[in-house]
Design a protein around this motif. Sequence first.
Motif, mmCIF file in Angstrom:
data_model
loop_
_atom_site.group_PDB
_atom_site.id
_atom_site.type_symbol
_atom_site.label_atom_id
_atom_site.label_comp_id
_atom_site.label_asym_id
_atom_site.label_seq_id
_atom_site.Cartn_x
_atom_site.Cartn_y
_atom_site.Cartn_z
ATOM 1 N N VAL A 31 0.808 -1.212 0.000
ATOM 2 C CA VAL A 31 0.000 0.000 0.000
ATOM 3 C C VAL A 31 0.850 1.275 0.000
ATOM 4 C CG1 VAL A 31 -0.293 0.356 2.504
ATOM 5 C CG2 VAL A 31 -2.171 0.885 0.939
ATOM 6 N N LEU A 32 2.088 1.200 0.502
ATOM 7 C CA LEU A 32 2.935 2.394 0.558
ATOM 8 C C LEU A 32 3.962 2.474 -0.566
ATOM 9 C CD1 LEU A 32 3.575 2.726 4.407
ATOM 10 C CD2 LEU A 32 1.832 3.839 3.003
ATOM 11 N N VAL B 169 -6.932 -2.751 1.837
ATOM 12 C CA VAL B 169 -5.607 -3.217 2.252
ATOM 13 C C VAL B 169 -5.346 -2.785 3.698
ATOM 14 C CG1 VAL B 169 -3.123 -3.033 1.873
ATOM 15 C CG2 VAL B 169 -4.657 -3.269 -0.082
ATOM 16 N N TYR B 170 -5.646 -1.529 4.012
ATOM 17 C CA TYR B 170 -5.473 -1.057 5.389
ATOM 18 C C TYR B 170 -6.334 -1.863 6.365
ATOM 19 C CZ TYR B 170 -2.638 3.069 4.350
ATOM 20 O OH TYR B 170 -1.611 3.900 3.978
ATOM 21 N N GLU B 171 -7.574 -2.108 5.993
ATOM 22 C CA GLU B 171 -8.470 -2.827 6.900
ATOM 23 C C GLU B 171 -8.033 -4.281 7.085
ATOM 24 O OE1 GLU B 171 -10.375 -1.216 8.675
ATOM 25 O OE2 GLU B 171 -11.234 0.478 7.588
ATOM 26 N N ALA B 172 -7.526 -4.903 6.018
ATOM 27 C CA ALA B 172 -7.043 -6.284 6.142
ATOM 28 C C ALA B 172 -5.863 -6.350 7.102
ATOM 29 C CB ALA B 172 -6.645 -6.818 4.764
ATOM 30 N N ALA B 173 -4.934 -5.406 6.964
ATOM 31 C CA ALA B 173 -3.783 -5.370 7.874
ATOM 32 C C ALA B 173 -4.244 -5.153 9.316
ATOM 33 C CB ALA B 173 -2.816 -4.269 7.444
ATOM 34 N N GLY C 31 13.828 9.753 4.911
ATOM 35 C CA GLY C 31 14.055 8.874 3.763
ATOM 36 C C GLY C 31 13.144 9.224 2.607
ATOM 37 N N ASP C 32 13.177 8.415 1.564
ATOM 38 C CA ASP C 32 12.355 8.670 0.386
ATOM 39 C C ASP C 32 10.874 8.625 0.759
ATOM 40 O OD1 ASP C 32 14.599 8.872 -1.196
ATOM 41 O OD2 ASP C 32 14.571 6.755 -1.787
ATOM 42 N N PRO C 33 10.071 9.580 0.270
ATOM 43 C CA PRO C 33 8.645 9.584 0.616
ATOM 44 C C PRO C 33 7.903 8.383 0.041
ATOM 45 C CG PRO C 33 9.130 11.243 -1.057
ATOM 46 C CD PRO C 33 10.452 10.715 -0.577
ATOM 47 N N ASP C 34 6.952 7.864 0.822
ATOM 48 C CA ASP C 34 6.165 6.729 0.354
ATOM 49 C C ASP C 34 4.975 7.232 -0.468
ATOM 50 O OD1 ASP C 34 4.006 7.403 2.127
ATOM 51 O OD2 ASP C 34 4.956 6.284 3.743
ATOM 52 N N ARG C 35 4.119 6.307 -0.875
ATOM 53 C CA ARG C 35 3.018 6.656 -1.779
ATOM 54 C C ARG C 35 2.050 7.656 -1.149
ATOM 55 N NH1 ARG C 35 -1.962 4.960 -3.481
ATOM 56 N NH2 ARG C 35 -2.170 3.617 -1.656
ATOM 57 N N LEU C 36 1.770 7.507 0.152
ATOM 58 C CA LEU C 36 0.870 8.438 0.829
ATOM 59 C C LEU C 36 1.521 9.794 1.040
ATOM 60 C CD1 LEU C 36 -2.092 7.866 1.848
ATOM 61 C CD2 LEU C 36 -0.800 5.866 1.156
ATOM 62 N N GLU C 37 2.799 9.802 1.377
ATOM 63 C CA GLU C 37 3.498 11.071 1.574
ATOM 64 C C GLU C 37 3.577 11.874 0.285
ATOM 65 O OE1 GLU C 37 6.376 9.443 5.204
ATOM 66 O OE2 GLU C 37 7.142 9.592 3.145
ATOM 67 N N GLU D 127 -1.291 3.531 -9.290
ATOM 68 C CA GLU D 127 -2.617 3.356 -9.869
ATOM 69 C C GLU D 127 -3.589 2.663 -8.912
ATOM 70 O OE1 GLU D 127 -2.456 1.527 -13.685
ATOM 71 O OE2 GLU D 127 -1.200 3.100 -14.552
ATOM 72 N N MET D 128 -3.181 2.457 -7.678
ATOM 73 C CA MET D 128 -4.061 1.802 -6.707
ATOM 74 C C MET D 128 -5.325 2.627 -6.505
ATOM 75 S SD MET D 128 -3.283 0.603 -2.770
ATOM 76 C CE MET D 128 -2.056 -0.593 -3.302
#
Length: 247
Positions: A66-67, A82-86, A164-170, A73-74
């Motif tokens: 997810v990150l 994905v968040y809820e499953a985790a 560090g490198d930004p993730d998908r949400l950042e 394209e998610m």
Amino acid sequence: MTCDAERFERAFAPVGVFVTFEGGEGAGKSTHIAILAAALRASGRETVCVREPGGTAIGEQLRGVVLDPSNDEMAPLCELFVYEAARAQLVREKVLPALERGAAVLCDRFCDSTVAYQAYGRGIDERAVRLVNEVACQGLVPARTIVLEAPSAAAGLSRAASAGDPDRLERAGAAFHDRVNAAFRAIAQADPDRVAVVSSRASIEDTAAAVYAAVAAVFPELSLEALLRAARDHAASAARSKREERA
């Protein structure tokens, strides 16, 4: 909700204390979780620290998905599930057993983040988000929630980028993160008995003192002096690490 889940909820009566830390990017959640955990452990309380998404082998794999910035394209609904499953795995595998033992569980993000990021940020219907939150949480509600607030969304993102490198949400953009930060304030206003907003723009000790004020009622064994001592130790350790990196 399945019958099995309902039976599990009826059978489970938490005896530990569940505290969540929320807030936008770079607000200082991991820092103040570490400080509170150190102070609680020094007092003799078993303390378990977990994060979302993640905290379990399955959850960490889902976190990677997810990150991952390459997954640009998610779809928002895919991201939500994905968040809820985790979360469902984390609650069942780690959080509920720890609470049953009487431990303090400190969680870096929980269901409020899903409302903030997926409902306010992504625009998914808030009622739908809260419904799937309820299923994934399996009846678990935090005793206290600390919303740490950076001076601004931009300042928080700058802090996060330094790690560090930004993730998908950042990488979701300033407008997205402004909506997320506004959501956390709205959540706190709607549930003041559970949720406390703490500014992290002050010194680490001042912020730790504000965290103490928010959690003192659920941790009677904790003293302000112990938390401030843990804050000073954490700051000294971070300073040593920086010196070693420069050497």
